[in-house]
Design a protein around this motif. Structure first.
Motif, short mmCIF file in Angstrom:
data_model
loop_
_atom_site.label_atom_id
_atom_site.label_comp_id
_atom_site.label_asym_id
_atom_site.label_seq_id
_atom_site.Cartn_x
_atom_site.Cartn_y
_atom_site.Cartn_z
N GLY A 1 -5.51 1.53 6.08
CA GLY A 1 -5.41 0.08 6.01
C GLY A 1 -4.04 -0.39 6.45
N SER B 1 -8.36 8.28 -7.65
CA SER B 1 -9.39 7.33 -8.03
C SER B 1 -9.37 6.10 -7.12
N GLY B 2 -8.52 6.14 -6.10
CA GLY B 2 -8.38 4.96 -5.24
C GLY B 2 -9.53 4.81 -4.27
N LEU B 3 -9.38 3.87 -3.39
CA LEU B 3 -10.42 3.59 -2.40
C LEU B 3 -10.22 4.41 -1.13
N ARG C 1 2.84 1.74 -3.30
CA ARG C 1 1.98 2.23 -4.38
C ARG C 1 1.71 3.72 -4.21
N MET D 1 -7.91 3.69 1.02
CA MET D 1 -7.74 2.65 2.00
C MET D 1 -6.27 2.40 2.33
N GLY D 2 -5.39 2.90 1.50
CA GLY D 2 -3.97 2.62 1.64
C GLY D 2 -3.40 2.96 3.00
N GLU E 1 0.84 -1.21 0.00
CA GLU E 1 0.00 0.00 0.00
C GLU E 1 0.87 1.26 0.00
#
Lengths: 126, 134
Positions: free
Chosen positions: B108, B100-102, B50, B104-105, B47
């Motif tokens: 999370g 555009s991600g969630l 990225r 959550m990186g 995560e």
């Protein structure tokens, strides 16, 4: 570029992810699979992730997307073979993959798709 | 046994996220982490790596084996020289995203490790340090 192979087996498509995918390969798989559902009129997709040691939020989302797109294209998706450590990690990460059917292994996943296919055929006859 | 107790990896291309996962897997195995602990730290590393590649315009990941009070662990530092994070409290909230991600990186990754430190200022990049103990 590296690509994940998609196998056709009767009315179903089978995908076995054997490599640690980078994000681009994952997106490519999503595109290839939706294209193939549409061109082959597949009614089910089985994704085997038993070789995957890590499913992070991106790959998890990709799996969710495939399932959602398949549904719109009138196909069901079954995810099989998730390793226990991956399942534990996904839950702690906070990622849910809504609407995806799961089965413990390929055999049970195929049985699930076959049952759905029978139901579909039964509906057609009425 | 001669083993690398620390190392560094550049994070520039998407493929580097995969290399980071593999390197951290190896490091966690060398320390003797259980499969579940390996999977958690590798997922957290993925995560963060990225984030550095996609949002930070590239950066690097460093890791080292650490010991404290008789316990061993693995510490990772992911740094980028990207635009930085305006509101770090907001960035730690589930579902908050600029792209555009969630979203959550970061939150999370925090849930998957024992220690988590985020340092970021607009224009000065972002550095995240995480530690997971055996």
């Amino acid at each position: 570029m590296e690509r994940i192979p998609i196998l056709r087996m009767g009315p179903f498509l089978l995908v076995t992810i054997q490599v640690d995918m980078d994000d681009r390969v994952a997106v490519q798989l999503q595109d290839d699979l939706t294209g193939m559902i549409s061109s082959t009129h597949a009614s089910g997709v089985l994704i085997d992730i038993s070789a995957l040691e890590v499913v992070d939020s991106f790959i998890g989302r990709m799996i969710g997307n495939i399932s959602a797109m398949s549904r719109i294209l009138d196909a069901s998706t079954v995810l099989v073979g998730m390793r226990p450590a991956v399942a534990i990690t996904l839950v702690e990460l906070g990622l849910t993959i809504p609407g995806v059917m799961t089965a413990l292994n390929v055999e049970r996943g195929m049985a699930m798709l076959n049952a759905l296919q029978d139901e579909r055929n039964g509906r057609g006859k009425k | 046994m001669a083993e690398a107790k620390s190392d560094r990896l550049p994070l520039v291309r998407e493929q580097d996220v995969v290399l980071a996962r593999q390197a951290i897997r190896k490091a966690a195995q060398q320390i003797g982490f259980s499969i579940v602990d390996q999977t958690k730290i590798v997922t957290a590393a993925s995560e963060l790596a990225r984030n550095a590649v996609v949002h930070g315009g590239g950066g690097s990941m460093e890791w080292e084996a650490v010991a404290r009070d008789g316990r061993t662990g693995l510490r990772l530092t992911v740094a980028d020289k990207g635009p930085g994070i305006e509101d770090t409290t907001l960035a730690m909230k589930d579902g908050w995203t600029t792209g555009s991600g969630l979203g959550m990186g970061l939150p999370g990754a925090r849930r998957l490790v024992n220690e988590f430190k985020l340092v970021s200022k607009p224009g000065q990049g972002t550095t995240v340090t995480i530690t997971r103990w055996k």
